[in-house]
Write an enzyme that holds these catalytic residues in place. Structure first.
Site, PDB file in Angstrom:
ATOM      1  N   HIS A 186       0.832  -1.203   0.000  1.00 20.48           N
ATOM      2  CA  HIS A 186       0.000   0.000   0.000  1.00 20.48           C
ATOM      3  C   HIS A 186       0.870   1.258   0.000  1.00 20.48           C
ATOM      4  O   HIS A 186       0.476   2.287  -0.556  1.00 20.48           O
ATOM      5  CB  HIS A 186      -0.911   0.023   1.233  1.00 20.48           C
ATOM      6  N   ASP A 257      -4.875  -5.827  -8.004  1.00 17.91           N
ATOM      7  CA  ASP A 257      -5.054  -5.165  -6.720  1.00 17.91           C
ATOM      8  C   ASP A 257      -5.272  -3.673  -7.013  1.00 17.91           C
ATOM      9  O   ASP A 257      -5.154  -3.227  -8.162  1.00 17.91           O
ATOM     10  CB  ASP A 257      -3.837  -5.395  -5.823  1.00 17.91           C
TER      11      ASP A 257
END
Length: 347
Positions: A186, A257
């Site tokens: 992230h 993702d």
């Protein structure tokens, strides 16, 4: 009669508890194929059901309404009646004591998870996590079932059965494995320096054993494995086509993702990221928490022909209507499953 749009490859999100006009218009874009929900979209089950119905009215089916809802610290809806579900690591710990009880618990917990979502109009969850617990990854951690790929496979299969009993499909993540690296994709660009054989004989085993007959969707990791390819797995045709599609013979749907994550930044701007993912072999791409980037992508992405998208997406959409939230609260099977999972947590 209003024409029914075919699903596009882009999954977008919404900002609040009701659709605004810009979101209503965005959902009608031909490149949109799904919506992912977050905690900010939830107040209570009644409101969430109203929101999912708004989404369906904005764009006629097929449209996938999804959420990242695994249990533990990745559970988007936790209040106003939603059951607090344990982290999957808890099931791995029970496996070490009683494998059969752990498998039953995985099925019961997944049934509760899926039933509550479906009663609110949510079609799909991005679960289960198939990453191995090497004890080093801060972003995976307790989200992993176990260190042993055989245990991960068995618990995941039991979990997927529980989802299926409520009419919900599953998504395994993060192919080929995110558990060996410490960096959080992230906010960083993780690099895993192991060779291909090490990864295939450990981390990738659950994907091969479950395959698309049990696991109809997969999400690759925003991790670079330089001894296999210099591109991260989600942008790599080596990983997605040569290894996943051909070597492992996987025929289910591949999601990227979230393309706004730091781990995806290696591919360039949002349009280059989406193009790289779709060209590499992803069927659908996620753009989360940045409506400006979603609009930028929808206005600039050149469609890539994918005749399999509708077929693969159809497997993820529920085939039958589900009971209402009120009906669910009086459903004996659901009550029994909640009671069993409560015993597991308190034991």
């Amino acid at each position: 009669m209003k024409a029914v749009l075919q699903p596009g490859p882009v999954i977008v999100d919404v900002e609040g508890t009701r659709l605004n006009q810009a979101e209503y218009e965005r959902l009608q874009h031909p490149l949109v194929g799904g919506v992912i929900l977050f905690s900010r979209n939830y107040e209570n089950p009644t409101q969430l059901y109203a929101l999912t119905q708004q989404i369906r009215q904005a764009r006629k089916a097929p449209l996938l309404i999804a959420v990242d809802h695994e249990g533990g610290r990745v559970q988007r809806f936790k209040t106003e009646g939603f059951t607090h579900l344990p982290a999957m690591q808890t099931l791995g710990e029970y496996w070490d004591k009683d494998p059969l009880k752990a498998m039953r618990a995985a099925t019961e917990i997944a049934y509760v998870l899926a039933s509550e979502l479906r009663a609110c109009g949510v079609d799909f969850t991005f679960a289960p996590v198939l990453d191995l617990d090497y004890g080093v990854s801060t972003v995976i951690g307790s989200r992993s079932f176990h260190r042993d790929p055989k245990v991960v496979t068995m618990l995941a299969r039991a979990f997927i059965q529980g989802l299926s009993l409520a009419g919900m499909a599953a998504c395994g993540k993060h192919f080929p494995g995110h558990g060996f690296v410490d960096a959080d994709s992230h906010i960083a660009i993780p690099v895993d320096n192991r060779d291909l054989d090490s990864i295939l004989t450990e981390d990738a085993i659950p994907y091969e054993w479950l395959s698309d007959m049990v696991l109809p969707a997969v999400m690759p990791a925003h991790v670079i494995y330089p001894k296999v390819d210099q591109k991260n797995a989600g942008f790599s045709s080596v990983w997605l086509q040569t290894i996943l599609r051909q070597r492992l013979n996987y025929q289910g749907l591949i999601f990227s993702d979230d393309l706004t994550m730091e781990g995806a930044s290696v591919a360039g701007d949002i349009t280059k990221r989406a193009t790289a993912a779709l060209t590499a072999g992803c069927d659908m791409v996620l753009v989360c928490n940045r409506p400006d980037l979603a609009d930028q992508l929808l206005s600039s992405l050149e469609p890539i022909a994918n005749p399999m998208l509708s077929i693969r997406l159809k497997r993820l959409l529920p085939e039958k209507a589900f009971m209402t939230w009120d009906e669910l609260q009086h459903h004996q099977r659901y009550q029994d499953a909640r009671s069993f999972q409560a015993q597991i947590i308190s034991a």
